[in-house]
Design a protein around this motif. Structure first.
Motif, PDB file in Angstrom:
ATOM      1  N   ALA A  88      32.538 -58.615  83.173  1.00  0.00           N
ATOM      2  CA  ALA A  88      31.304 -59.393  82.979  1.00  0.00           C
ATOM      3  C   ALA A  88      30.869 -58.644  81.672  1.00  0.00           C
ATOM      4  N   LYS A  89      30.963 -57.380  81.618  1.00  0.00           N
ATOM      5  CA  LYS A  89      30.309 -56.518  80.687  1.00  0.00           C
ATOM      6  C   LYS A  89      31.385 -56.276  79.268  1.00  0.00           C
ATOM      7  N   SER A  94      29.908 -61.243  76.289  1.00  0.00           N
ATOM      8  CA  SER A  94      29.157 -59.956  76.538  1.00  0.00           C
ATOM      9  C   SER A  94      29.763 -58.845  75.856  1.00  0.00           C
ATOM     10  N   GLU A 139      37.612 -64.435  84.839  1.00  0.00           N
ATOM     11  CA  GLU A 139      37.201 -63.466  86.094  1.00  0.00           C
ATOM     12  C   GLU A 139      38.094 -63.136  87.426  1.00  0.00           C
TER      13      GLU A 139
END
Length: 205
Positions: A88-89, A94, A139
């Motif tokens: 996610a980072k 992001s 993901e």
């Protein structure tokens, strides 16, 4: 200072706090875990897929040959879970905005593999594996990629890889003592990647 069992190497422009969730997840008294920064900028005389990404997670041979043998396989699950937290980072909206330069100039952002994140794992005889991660990874696919790569590494260090994979590795091109690997979206497995794709061939595994 002895060589790290696991390390995070990142550009100075990317704050170390970004990796706190990962490092906290895998931290252990006997694990030599290091976080190191390197200067931004500068050109590298290397093929694009061999360039150091903005963030590298390094897994030493000592992690499999020493730490896991002493501490047991529970930490292996922690490592897998910790790596999942980075998706996610480091991917999608992001992801840090970075620019990398090769010896021939700025590297195009239109790449099949991420310029932001990769995993480098020590093999043997000075060779390292570099896992390229699809730039548009979802993901779910990221989790599949991490699981497949860690399974590959465990089998490699236990000398239990199947014959076709051993043959494939032996036939693969090693450049700069690095052998590139990627997740094959069709077979759901890890496979070697040629750092110099044939002209007209798809640029992904």
């Amino acid at each position: 200072m002895r060589q790290a069992d696991i390390a995070v190497i990142h550009l100075e422009s990317i704050p170390a706090e970004l990796f706190a969730g990962f490092t906290n997840s895998i931290s252990s008294e006997k694990l030599n875990l290091q976080v190191q920064s390197r200067e931004d900028g500068g050109a590298f005389a290397a093929l694009e897929w061999l360039l150091p990404t903005a963030v590298i997670v390094y897994i030493g041979k000592s992690y499999f040959d020493g730490f896991l043998k002493e501490m047991g396989k529970d930490h292996y699950s922690l490592l897998k879970a910790g790596l999942k937290k980075l998706q996610a980072k480091l991917f999608g909206p992001s992801a840090p905005q970075i620019t990398l330069f090769g010896s021939s100039g700025k590297i195009s952002k239109e790449q099949p593999y991420s310029l932001v994140f990769s995993i480098v794992a020590e093999a043997e005889s000075g060779i390292t594996f570099k896992l390229l991660v699809h730039a548009d990874v979802s993901e779910g696919e990221y989790e599949e990629t991490i699981a497949a790569f860690l399974e590959f590494l465990a089998s490699f260090h236990a000398h239990t890889l199947d014959a076709p994979m051993v043959e494939s590795l032996n036939a693969s091109r090693v450049v700069g003592r690095t052998l590139l690997l990627a997740f094959n979206r069709e077979t759901k497995g890890i496979e070697p990647v040629d750092p110099v794709p044939k002209r007209g061939a798809p640029n992904e595994a």
